[in-house]
Motif scaffolding. Sequence first.
Motif, mmCIF file in Angstrom:
data_model
loop_
_atom_site.group_PDB
_atom_site.id
_atom_site.type_symbol
_atom_site.label_atom_id
_atom_site.label_comp_id
_atom_site.label_asym_id
_atom_site.label_seq_id
_atom_site.Cartn_x
_atom_site.Cartn_y
_atom_site.Cartn_z
ATOM 1 N N CYS A 203 1.381 -61.659 97.025
ATOM 2 C CA CYS A 203 1.650 -63.188 97.562
ATOM 3 C C CYS A 203 2.534 -63.880 96.647
ATOM 4 O O CYS A 203 3.065 -64.874 97.395
ATOM 5 C CB CYS A 203 0.161 -63.485 98.054
ATOM 6 N N TYR A 204 2.045 -63.977 95.279
ATOM 7 C CA TYR A 204 2.826 -64.777 94.598
ATOM 8 C C TYR A 204 4.541 -64.512 94.583
ATOM 9 O O TYR A 204 5.293 -65.621 94.354
ATOM 10 C CB TYR A 204 2.410 -64.579 93.216
ATOM 11 N N ASN A 205 4.730 -63.247 94.385
ATOM 12 C CA ASN A 205 6.178 -63.086 94.711
ATOM 13 C C ASN A 205 6.999 -63.437 95.971
ATOM 14 O O ASN A 205 8.107 -63.505 96.170
ATOM 15 C CB ASN A 205 6.518 -61.451 94.418
ATOM 16 N N LEU A 206 6.149 -63.226 97.061
ATOM 17 C CA LEU A 206 6.481 -63.978 98.197
ATOM 18 C C LEU A 206 6.644 -65.313 98.513
ATOM 19 O O LEU A 206 7.493 -65.755 99.448
ATOM 20 C CB LEU A 206 5.652 -63.372 99.385
ATOM 21 N N LEU A 207 6.202 -66.271 97.651
ATOM 22 C CA LEU A 207 6.500 -67.669 97.476
ATOM 23 C C LEU A 207 7.608 -68.212 96.950
ATOM 24 O O LEU A 207 8.180 -67.654 96.110
ATOM 25 C CB LEU A 207 5.167 -68.138 97.037
ATOM 26 N N LYS A 208 8.309 -69.138 97.547
ATOM 27 C CA LYS A 208 9.161 -69.975 96.824
ATOM 28 C C LYS A 208 8.528 -70.857 95.975
ATOM 29 O O LYS A 208 7.374 -70.970 95.876
ATOM 30 C CB LYS A 208 9.883 -70.883 97.996
ATOM 31 N N GLN A 209 9.357 -71.204 95.107
ATOM 32 C CA GLN A 209 8.882 -72.409 94.037
ATOM 33 C C GLN A 209 8.350 -73.561 94.681
ATOM 34 O O GLN A 209 8.820 -73.986 95.793
ATOM 35 C CB GLN A 209 9.829 -72.913 93.026
ATOM 36 N N PRO A 210 7.267 -74.170 94.378
ATOM 37 C CA PRO A 210 6.392 -74.194 93.232
ATOM 38 C C PRO A 210 5.238 -72.889 93.326
ATOM 39 O O PRO A 210 4.453 -73.082 92.543
ATOM 40 C CB PRO A 210 6.032 -75.531 92.852
ATOM 41 N N LYS A 211 5.501 -71.996 94.160
ATOM 42 C CA LYS A 211 4.584 -71.024 94.115
ATOM 43 C C LYS A 211 3.029 -71.307 94.505
ATOM 44 O O LYS A 211 1.911 -71.312 93.787
ATOM 45 C CB LYS A 211 4.168 -70.187 92.807
ATOM 46 N N ARG A 212 3.001 -71.933 95.889
ATOM 47 C CA ARG A 212 1.745 -72.588 96.370
ATOM 48 C C ARG A 212 0.831 -71.465 97.036
ATOM 49 O O ARG A 212 0.781 -71.402 98.049
ATOM 50 C CB ARG A 212 2.287 -73.531 97.372
ATOM 51 N N ILE A 213 0.259 -70.858 96.124
ATOM 52 C CA ILE A 213 -0.989 -70.099 96.669
ATOM 53 C C ILE A 213 -2.310 -70.448 96.416
ATOM 54 O O ILE A 213 -2.524 -70.980 95.391
ATOM 55 C CB ILE A 213 -0.665 -68.579 95.870
ATOM 56 N N ILE A 214 -3.061 -70.817 97.446
ATOM 57 C CA ILE A 214 -4.259 -71.216 97.414
ATOM 58 C C ILE A 214 -5.430 -70.602 97.939
ATOM 59 O O ILE A 214 -5.308 -69.699 98.741
ATOM 60 C CB ILE A 214 -4.489 -72.481 98.357
ATOM 61 N N TRP A 215 -6.392 -70.154 97.002
ATOM 62 C CA TRP A 215 -7.339 -68.942 97.472
ATOM 63 C C TRP A 215 -8.722 -69.535 97.445
ATOM 64 O O TRP A 215 -9.011 -70.306 96.492
ATOM 65 C CB TRP A 215 -7.042 -67.775 96.718
ATOM 66 N N GLY A 216 -9.679 -69.143 98.445
ATOM 67 C CA GLY A 216 -11.074 -69.361 98.363
ATOM 68 C C GLY A 216 -11.952 -68.198 97.930
ATOM 69 O O GLY A 216 -11.460 -66.922 98.198
ATOM 70 N N TYR A 217 -12.778 -68.581 97.042
ATOM 71 C CA TYR A 217 -13.558 -67.362 96.337
ATOM 72 C C TYR A 217 -15.112 -67.824 96.152
ATOM 73 O O TYR A 217 -15.553 -68.906 95.752
ATOM 74 C CB TYR A 217 -12.635 -67.286 95.078
ATOM 75 N N ASP A 218 -15.640 -66.589 96.443
ATOM 76 C CA ASP A 218 -17.427 -66.634 95.897
ATOM 77 C C ASP A 218 -17.502 -65.343 95.447
ATOM 78 O O ASP A 218 -17.627 -64.206 96.096
ATOM 79 C CB ASP A 218 -17.795 -66.967 97.266
ATOM 80 N N GLU A 219 -17.750 -65.407 93.954
ATOM 81 C CA GLU A 219 -17.968 -64.254 93.484
ATOM 82 C C GLU A 219 -19.291 -63.237 93.903
ATOM 83 O O GLU A 219 -19.435 -62.130 93.869
ATOM 84 C CB GLU A 219 -18.385 -64.278 91.744
ATOM 85 N N LEU A 220 -20.138 -64.022 94.499
ATOM 86 C CA LEU A 220 -21.563 -63.379 94.891
ATOM 87 C C LEU A 220 -21.159 -62.573 96.356
ATOM 88 O O LEU A 220 -22.057 -61.995 96.714
ATOM 89 C CB LEU A 220 -22.585 -64.495 95.215
ATOM 90 N N GLN A 221 -19.910 -62.901 96.784
ATOM 91 C CA GLN A 221 -19.918 -62.081 98.265
ATOM 92 C C GLN A 221 -18.727 -61.071 97.892
ATOM 93 O O GLN A 221 -18.531 -60.250 98.749
ATOM 94 C CB GLN A 221 -19.057 -63.044 99.239
ATOM 95 N N SER A 222 -18.689 -60.448 96.406
ATOM 96 C CA SER A 222 -17.725 -59.468 96.173
ATOM 97 C C SER A 222 -18.958 -58.285 96.220
ATOM 98 O O SER A 222 -19.536 -58.046 95.778
ATOM 99 C CB SER A 222 -17.331 -59.569 94.825
ATOM 100 N N LEU A 223 -18.402 -57.604 97.245
ATOM 101 C CA LEU A 223 -19.111 -56.298 97.495
ATOM 102 C C LEU A 223 -18.563 -54.891 97.005
ATOM 103 O O LEU A 223 -19.252 -53.809 96.714
ATOM 104 C CB LEU A 223 -19.355 -56.024 99.295
#
Length: 571
Positions: A203-223
């Motif tokens: 995803c990072y490589n697919l982005l133009k600058q300024p590499k606007r990658i935004i991710w939502g994360y919850d470590e307790l839902q990692s299965l």
Amino acid sequence: LAVITGSQGIQSKKRRPTKNKNSKAAFLRKVEEKIKSFDIQQHKVAVQTPAGPQRIRGLAGTGKTVVLAQKAAYMHVKHPDWSIVYTFYSRSLYEQIINYITRFVQEFSRGELEKPNWDKIQILHAWGGSQQSGLYQQLTATMNTDFRNFKNAISYFGTSSGRVAFNGCCGELLEHENEIPEFFDAILIDEAQDFGENYFRLCYNLLKQPKRIIWGYDELQSLEELDIPTAESLFGKNIDGNPLVSLDGVYPGEIEKDMILYHCYRNPRPVLIAAHAFGLGLRRIGGAVQFINTVGGWQDIGYEVEQVNSNELITGQEITLYRPKSNSPHLLEELVGYHNLIQYQNFENRGQELEWMINDIEKNIKEEELKPDEIAIIALDSRKKIAEQEYDYLYKGLENKKIQSVRIGTDTSADIFRSQGCVTITSVFRAKGNEASVVYVYGFENIAKSSDIVRQRNMAFTAMTRTKGWLTITGVGEQSKLLFREIQGILEEIGRVKFIVPDMNKIQRNLETYENQRRRKRTQKAQKSLAQLLKDRADVNPEDLPLDQRKKLLKWVLGNDKDIDSLLSDK
């Protein structure tokens, strides 16, 4: 806030009047009549457009999906020429995300846009397949590379894990990194804990600058994954050996690179506390299996730590966690009572368990006036053959009661979690990111059967937190009885959990990271500066402050979507 910002959050369709004023449907009607709006923190995150990567963390029910959908919609309205992608792993999220983004585009455009321009904002499953296009699938076509579907990838990489197989697929494309086109202006990744590092790098490589990658994360839902990834481990380093992505500091406009949401809106307080403490194993006979060993770490996710004088928690110390009502502001607790939202049922065999659920669901529909599509059944046994047999039993049993149901991926598309007029029957994996008013989690004894304790406890946490109302947990035999007693111990005292701090050398997963600690120190430093500013305000005339500083202060307080220049000119 809703009036000031124009942000009404997620409004439910008006519920029909009920016959019984004390039915579950009647209580839900009261909850839904209460105006729902985002708190200041959520609104602030939603209308920010970061000039680079941004992480949004929070427990289940804190609104990560809604905030990400709002961010996507806000960027689309403000920058209609941008190419934006919203991506995820669980296919059952697809319809929900379409509805959210459509609704928020209407809101942010003040009704000028009836729907998004789907050529400019794409909602894509990460992988893709015959029924639904995906980001990886589209990229293989663009790069003229073979597409590996799930079955092929599992076989090729010699694994039973979809996560590992997909990570391998993305790794193959990264071998041709220089050929990856910079297509997009922003990519938002929901349920990001489901992905390995190669998808982030793709995803990072697919982005133009300024590499606007935004991710939502919850470590307790990692299965599937135990390690808590840092930005450096996800994105790697540049040729100079420096991290490609750092979450330290802020972007222009005081936009934080690492945000934490700690108010939980979906789950009633006892449900979240029970699921969270059980997931970590805080009252487990053998001790905790996952842990946060600092006071600041618990405060980040909405808890207060009582009877403690230092930030670091000491092994063997008895402490009490307290979750204030303000951080779990769910009206059902007040209407129904703290101890009346979770029930447990134990049985001698699975047949009795399934039959009891069928009868209880009938009662919820007939006596509690709930609609079938407000109810979800989630299985904790992930063995496909057994699950299919049990789903079939439930489906036919409900059909005999003249109650319609759907088995996700069998009777309906895997992209749809909720079908009108039908009870949902599904696995934990397909339930992720979704919700129902009443949730049945069955086969609870399976939590004690596997040697992979952390994974099983995370599965329980994910399943339990799918409810926005009542939770019923069922199981078979002595093992489920022991687990139920553990949860009952967690809920003994309203809003509080007492336990012994575990030995950090013996737990299997440390949920505290240096990244979190650095963020906390920056926040504390900013709070001290603000406190000093407020203390000195009597000696400072705001008009004496340079215009650019006044603008920055107003943007920080009111959010970046406000017309600061017009506010200042009105004065």
